[in-house]
Design an enzyme around this catalytic site. Structure first.
Site, PDB file in Angstrom:
ATOM      1  N   ARG A 233       0.853  -1.188   0.000  1.00 46.04           N
ATOM      2  CA  ARG A 233       0.000   0.000   0.000  1.00 46.04           C
ATOM      3  C   ARG A 233       0.890   1.239   0.000  1.00 46.04           C
ATOM      4  NH1 ARG A 233      -4.970  -2.047   2.671  1.00 46.04           N
ATOM      5  NH2 ARG A 233      -5.116  -4.096   1.673  1.00 46.04           N
ATOM      6  N   GLU A 235       0.531   4.165   0.602  1.00 49.16           N
ATOM      7  CA  GLU A 235      -0.208   5.240   1.266  1.00 49.16           C
ATOM      8  C   GLU A 235       0.725   6.185   2.024  1.00 49.16           C
ATOM      9  OE1 GLU A 235      -4.437   3.633   2.753  1.00 49.16           O
ATOM     10  OE2 GLU A 235      -2.801   2.200   2.950  1.00 49.16           O
ATOM     11  N   ARG A 241      -0.078   2.575  13.167  1.00 51.12           N
ATOM     12  CA  ARG A 241      -0.723   1.324  12.799  1.00 51.12           C
ATOM     13  C   ARG A 241      -0.759   1.048  11.306  1.00 51.12           C
ATOM     14  NH1 ARG A 241      -6.837   1.413  14.306  1.00 51.12           N
ATOM     15  NH2 ARG A 241      -6.964   0.845  12.180  1.00 51.12           N
ATOM     16  N   HIS A 242       0.001   1.814  10.510  1.00 46.67           N
ATOM     17  CA  HIS A 242       0.044   1.566   9.071  1.00 46.67           C
ATOM     18  C   HIS A 242       1.477   1.333   8.586  1.00 46.67           C
ATOM     19  CE1 HIS A 242      -3.914   3.588   9.348  1.00 46.67           C
ATOM     20  NE2 HIS A 242      -4.222   2.766   8.372  1.00 46.67           N
ATOM     21  N   GLU A 384      -9.633  -2.224  14.799  1.00 47.31           N
ATOM     22  CA  GLU A 384     -10.010  -3.180  13.773  1.00 47.31           C
ATOM     23  C   GLU A 384      -8.795  -4.001  13.351  1.00 47.31           C
ATOM     24  OE1 GLU A 384     -10.178  -1.859   9.737  1.00 47.31           O
ATOM     25  OE2 GLU A 384      -9.794  -4.001   9.605  1.00 47.31           O
ATOM     26  N   SER A 387     -11.276  -7.695   8.443  1.00 48.14           N
ATOM     27  CA  SER A 387     -12.441  -7.246   7.718  1.00 48.14           C
ATOM     28  C   SER A 387     -12.890  -8.393   6.829  1.00 48.14           C
ATOM     29  CB  SER A 387     -12.066  -6.022   6.878  1.00 48.14           C
ATOM     30  OG  SER A 387     -13.214  -5.340   6.508  1.00 48.14           O
ATOM     31  N   ARG A 435      -0.578  -6.503  12.724  1.00 44.74           N
ATOM     32  CA  ARG A 435      -1.560  -5.872  13.597  1.00 44.74           C
ATOM     33  C   ARG A 435      -2.152  -6.880  14.588  1.00 44.74           C
ATOM     34  NH1 ARG A 435      -5.975  -1.745  11.016  1.00 44.74           N
ATOM     35  NH2 ARG A 435      -4.187  -0.717  10.039  1.00 44.74           N
TER      36      ARG A 435
END
Lengths: 470, 470
Positions: A233, A235, A241-242, A384, A387, A435
């Site tokens: 990712r 991002e 947390r990323h 979270e 998912s 995570r």
């Protein structure tokens, strides 16, 4: 005692010939003698010129070694050699094992060549705060010298647990393990968060998830599949947390009747995994807790399942108003976690039946209330971690859903086409390994559970190996 | 009998109202009724207007279903609906199970909507050659419609076996599983075979192997590690045995005394893995053999270990002259495989002690003969599937080795620096999962053992998902 030094940074000064030189020194490399202990010289202390102590560590355990001048076996030069060992050197020691008359009280070395002192790196915040003169090793220094940092007991524990999580998926579920490609053709008009590369003039990108290919495996009649592999990712996330590369843990499966089957598998997997970690990684959890104190994760034998509407109501009753058909933000998720912990005594639960509007277009809607979807998120300590959902498996309906979400159907033809030759009802879920471990251990930064973390500021160490691999 | 069609390509024509319409038709999507059989309509045949047969396949098994017009339950329209099912549709059938009075002889359909007929895709070359009118489904068509292709019994077997190989690594070795990064900073001057990308203005490339990071894990005191993950090679290879993305199976471990320990682990792993595949994947191996006939791999209880010099001598005795300090080419490797099979009765063996000149500079040389190295290759059916060695763990010596191989030491500083804070003697090996499975099953093309193969001509299906993933 014999001391074979396998690794030495600095050249020894010229010295007088030692008639007992054969009893110590650098080992002829490939021809190691039989040994009793191999470990790292964690602490070294000389007592005058006739005696030296070395604490030799082998993973969690330490052995104190002492060398004393002795005619016919231990020379003064040998004592000097031992006293001048660099910390973290690997040493082989053959000697006699005895109980020490008194414990080794301290050890010192004038200038440790290693940029991180492992004893510093292993201390808890509480210890550092108690004694102000202690060095705090910050996250960046740790990651710059990760080969040293990962030797701390807490880090050895964290990565042992990470390894066990992967094992658990395999052993508990006994599903079909697949390996899907990470190189994907496409110019990826839509996504800014995608890594792009050029391969022989064709635009290519790195897979952001195995979503397409794991669904294709189900269309290929693989039944139930899982994959553990890297996910990319691009991002601009600078949070705790990323990461821009993490380890995805993905499951996809045929559904016989209802999407609860997917939640059942998730439930069975994670409860058994947590049980197994608590039993088989007791020592690792203790080691982590000594440096980063945490309470064991509270979870139930059968994971609590609340609907989104029930969550909405609990928040409302507590005075938190949210959009009944919107998403939860991180703050609200934490608040809900707190309310659920108080009411149900669990920090691990499922929130299901999310509003359709906040899920991807390929999510199956609820038959009896199309404002909601057959989807769920799973939370651990208020955050979270998983998912999941049932997917739309009928191409005509998938097209309609894409259109009503404003997606240009032409750009997702490949995806829709995958369902044209008969697709069974199916669903699945995805989790991030880092995570899962971070929240199981109550850690505060995902970089602690990634062996060599990649974020927008860090893609190192460099790759030298391109010139090396045959 | 009730027939629930979950998936239908073409719109039905307008017809007269059927009073028995409730007994068949498309299923309301999420609310499936209790069913007896769900599977794919593999073959459909109508007999007049009152009767139709459907062969319903669920993975390897087929059930013949018959629907006959019957007052009060089965209408003529229902028979028509069943007869017009598309092949490969997923159907739910509730009915009575009986032994058929005579076997279903054939099935036909005017224009199969599926681009690959599964019966064609599942045939062996021998069957196709026997009956000339049969369709041969070529490799490209298979890969273009991979979701159909992977439904053949042989493919179901191949990927079940691939999954089992991964399981075996975990279950047999019980090592520490690591996940190393695939995004690596670096401009990779040296390597043309590297995928390059740009990340926030910094040159980045994709890992060609986990070599650096698995060695760093050993320097971080992880003891023995393994990784199963993607490996990227931007090579212009158009052979039957190269891919530009494959699944690497990597092991790295501390060595206590000698590099034979690495071979021992490899030996233990692969013999136990082959044993386990032969027992637990009996049906899968039979399914593969029906389409692609092969003899079971011949291997010994303890894997044969020959030195490079012994191999050289065997070749020489057979009239094949090679450079005693050079490498073996593919043709010579096959020849040696043949000689070894004749003499020792095994198709799986280790060739060790390779000439130093043909191994990467980081390979440990033999202490007693520095023209050779502590390295090995493993062969299966005459082809190399594993490469392993002891590594140089002393930075000063590593520098010397790099220099003598003509490498600019500045370009590999990161690698050399990893060993500066104490590195234990260590070694390891790497294998390609697809190649291991290909040669275990005697297959002739590595694309057969890669779920969605990537080569210089194929990086598809396209990634649509960049616009879809939330």
């Amino acid at each position: 005692m014999r001391c074979h030094l396998l690794h030495l940074e600095e050249e020894e000064e010229e010295e007088e010939q030692d008639p007992l030189a054969v009893n110590y020194g650098e080992v002829p490399l490939p021809d190691l003698q039989s040994v009793l202990v191999r470990g790292r010289a964690q602490a070294i202390r000389a007592v005058g010129k006739k005696m030296a102590f070395v604490a030799v560590r082998e993973r969690g355990f330490t052995v104190q070694c002492v060398v004393t001048e002795q005619e016919g076996s231990v020379s003064r030069q040998m004592v000097k050699f031992v006293a001048s060992l660099n910390r973290e050197s690997i040493v082989d020691v053959r000697g006699t094992l005895t109980l020490p008359s008194s414990p080794m009280k301290g050890a010192s070395q004038p200038s440790p060549p290693s940029p991180i002192n492992l004893e510093d790196a292993a201390r808890s915040e509480a210890e550092i705060e108690k004694a102000l003169q202690l060095v705090r090793v910050n996250q960046d220094a740790r990651l710059n010298f990760r080969v040293l940092d990962i030797r701390t007991p807490a880090n050895q524990g964290i990565f042992r647990i990470q390894s066990q999580v992967g094992n658990a998926v395999l052993v508990i579920l006994r599903l079909f393990e697949i390996h899907t490609p990470k190189l994907i053709a496409g110019s990826s008009e839509g996504g800014s968060a995608v890594f792009k590369l050029d391969y022989k003039g064709r635009p290519t990108c790195l897979a952001q998830s195995p979503q397409l290919h794991k669904q294709m495996s189900i269309c290929g009649d693989f039944g139930r599949v899982f994959e553990i592999g890297p996910v990319f990712r691009a991002e601009d996330s600078y949070t705790q947390r990323h990461l821009c590369e993490f380890t995805g843990l993905d499951v996809e499966m045929e559904i016989k009747k209802y999407y609860f089957e997917v939640m059942d598998i998730m439930d069975q997997l994670f409860v058994a995994m947590f049980d197994s970690l608590n039993v088989s990684c007791k020592k690792e959890l203790e080691a982590i807790g000594r440096q980063y104190p945490f309470e064991p994760l509270k979870y139930l034998r059968k994971t609590l399942r609340l609907t989104f509407q029930e969550g909405f109501q609990m928040l409302k009753d507590a005075g938190v108003e949210i959009d009944p058909l919107g998403d939860l933000n991180t703050e609200v998720e934490r608040k809900l976690g707190q309310l659920i912990l108080e009411k149900y005594g669990t920090e691990f639960y499922i929130l299901r039946h999310y509003p359709l509007a906040v899920r991807p277009f390929y999510t199956m809607l609820c038959y009896d209330n199309p404002a909601y979807s057959n989807s769920f998120d799973v939370f651990s300590r208020g955050e979270e971690i998983i998912s999941g959902a049932q997917r739309v498996h009928v191409p005509e309906f998938l097209t309609k859903r894409a259109e009503s979400c404003g997606i240009d159907v032409k750009t997702i033809e490949t995806y829709i086409d995958s369902f044209r030759y008969g697709a069974p009802p199916h669903g699945g879920f995805g989790a991030g390994l880092e995570r899962v471990v971070m929240l199981f251990c109550g850690l505060n930064n995902i970089r602690k559970t990634s062996l060599f973390p990649r974020d927008p500021l860090r893609i190192s160490p460099r790759e030298d190996l391109v010139v090396m691999v045959l």
